[in-house]
Enzyme design. Structure first.
Site: not given
Ligand code: FRU
Length: 510
Positions: A49, A51-52, A175-176
């Site tokens: 998987w 994501n970001d 976060r982030d």
């Molecule tokens: C955004 C998010 C972020 C987090 C990450 C976790 O898509 O929810 O806020 O850091 O994905 O995978």
């Protein structure tokens, strides 16, 4: 391994076993069981998987993109940072996993963050996620550093986390981190929730040495209609203005806008570093109108361009590739500029021209109804359509097999551009193609890959990014309903950058 027997003395057999084990280690991947939807030129993980995008940066002559990565399963769990590099923003290669969830403060996930070059090191700043608080000296989401001097192996800072708790009135959704330097000071912007108002906000910290961080204050905050949590903020200058790019959760759908479960968009304003005042129009502008666009992140190239890349998927969807052992991809890199009316324009980076392998078509057609262009899996298609008032629809139709098709067209009766995947979830947005004269013109630049479509209209103010899932080689048609449209079509087949080996080491072997 036990099946391999040799009539050799003991130390020698141990050496052979070690060699065989290492061989196994370097060629073992989590497997993709079916290649049907694997993309040809987008960043994907080897399997599992993603994501970001994270840590988008330039270091030692290479662009680095990291991404939220579960190497063990095609579901969101177990977040690591996967890693790819490229010399040209087009041809990417996989590197070993950069960050593992191996510390008390990140044991439930190395969440999103960013990268910056400091004192000749590549520094990653990320959110360590733990699921419960039980008397630790950091909260469930805290901010940590990892440092590399070769751009490949990263060492976590011994005194992590460097920002252990959210600021005043800050909830545990914290976060982030997106880090940048201004004059001699480092800044970081973070997504957070105000735990008094339960509204999303972006907060800023500063540091002179990377390790000690001081809370500066709230950069911007939802006043009620911009969501309960702001994820993945990014803050940068574009053409003399400051842009706060973010992915809010909790904005309600409104007409054609905000149709995805979560959104990505921006505020334009100007920022005063001395007073921490970001004065902006309070208008949140959605960045992309397709089904699959989230958590965008930008970086500045050595020649001063602002480049953005995003996750080309969306939370809480069906992911048809999941049964094939993988989920998720990133968009093509896009260069950002600001229009005179304060809108972000997105255009594919010029480097993508290097992907063109052969010319599929270079012609001018008079189209009435549909006119077949070609069958292709991955292509760049440039269309300039000139039409008069009798036109009702003009654009393209892509047949995906199994009687399903994608329509991407201008609907002149509503002045909207529509992307319809035939799944009762069309996306639309207002578009202004009228000029002072008749005929009018529509310019489309389409990037088609094996399971995605990215559409850039006109000067790049309107884009649509969506995943699509063909069951046979797509057949692309020009579309003109109402009357004849003159279409200039230039199309190129695009390279498969992953045709070499993309295998990397799996976490369980390290
Ligand atoms: C955004 C998010 C972020 C987090 C990450 C976790 O898509 O929810 O806020 O850091 O994905 O995978």
């Amino acid at each position: 391994m036990s099946l391999v027997t040799f009539k050799v003395n003991k130390p020698f057999s141990i050496i052979i076993l070690v060699i065989i084990f290492n061989l196994f280690e370097t060629v073992s991947c989590i497997s993709v069981t079916n290649e049907r939807y694997r993309l040809n030129y987008h960043i994907m993980s080897p399997a599992g998987w993603i994501n970001d995008p994270n840590g988008f940066s330039y270091y030692n002559g290479e662009y680095h993109v990291f991404y939220q990565y579960n190497p063990d399963d095609a579901t969101h769990a177990n977040m690591h940072w996967g890693h790819v590099t490229s010399e040209d923003l087009v041809h990417w290669k996989h590197l070993p996993i950069a960050l593992y969830q191996d510390q008390p403060y990140d044991v439930d996930g190395v969440y999103s963050g960013s990268g910056i070059v400091v004192n000749e090191s590549l520094v990653l700043m990320y959110t360590g996620n733990v699921n419960q608080i039980d008397g630790r000296d950091f909260s469930t989401q805290s901010q940590a550093l990892a440092i590399s001097s070769d751009g490949e192996s990263f060492i976590k800072y011994i005194n992590n986390p460097v920002i252990p708790f959210p600021p005043q009135n800050g909830g545990n959704d914290f976060r982030d981190p997106k880090i940048w330097k201004y004059n001699d000071t480092l800044y970081v912007v973070l997504g957070n929730q105000n735990n008094l108002t339960m509204q999303g906000r972006a907060v800023i910290y500063s540091s002179y040495d990377l390790f000690d961080w001081t809370y500066v204050g709230v950069l911007a905050e939802s006043t009620g209609s911009f969501g309960y949590m702001w994820e993945c903020p990014d803050f940068f200058e574009l053409n003399g203005f400051h842009i706060l790019l973010l992915s809010p959760q909790g904005i309600e759908a409104n007409g054609d806008d905000y149709q995805n479960i979560y959104q990505t968009g921006y505020f334009v304003g100007s920022y005063n570093y001395r007073t921490n005042n970001f004065s902006h129009s309070n208008t949140f502008i959605e960045l992309d109108h397709g089904h699959d666009f989230y958590a965008a992140q930008t970086m500045e190239t050595p020649d001063g361009r602002r480049i953005m890349i995003a996750w080309m998927d969306m939370w809480e969807r069906d992911y048809p590739e999941q049964e094939d052992g993988w989920v998720g991809a990133l968009t093509i890199p896009r260069e950002l500029t600001l229009s005179s009316s304060g809108r972000i324009l997105q255009n594919p980076v010029q480097e993508l021209i290097a992907l063109r392998t052969s010319t599929l078509l270079n012609t001018t057609l008079n189209v009435e109804g549909i006119s077949k262009l070609f069958d292709v899996h991955s292509a760049e298609i440039l269309i300039k359509a000139t039409f008069n008032d009798a036109i009702t629809q003009v654009g393209i139709r892509i047949e995906l097999g199994n009687n399903s098709c994608v329509l991407a067209y201008l609907d002149t009766s509503n002045n909207k551009f529509v992307l319809d995947r035939g799944d009762n979830d069309p996306r639309r947005t207002l578009i202004n193609v009228t000029n002072a004269n008749n005929p009018e013109a529509l310019e489309m630049r389409v990037f088609l890959d094996k399971s995605s479509i990215e559409i850039f209209l006109g000067d790049g103010e309107i884009t649509f990014s969506s995943r699509i899932y063909p069951s046979s080689t797509p057949a692309v048609y020009a579309l003109s309903n109402g009357t004849v449209t003159q279409m200039e079509v230039v199309a190129y087949e695009l390279e498969n950058i992953w045709s070499g080996s993309w295998c990397i080491r799996q976490s369980s072997f390290v």
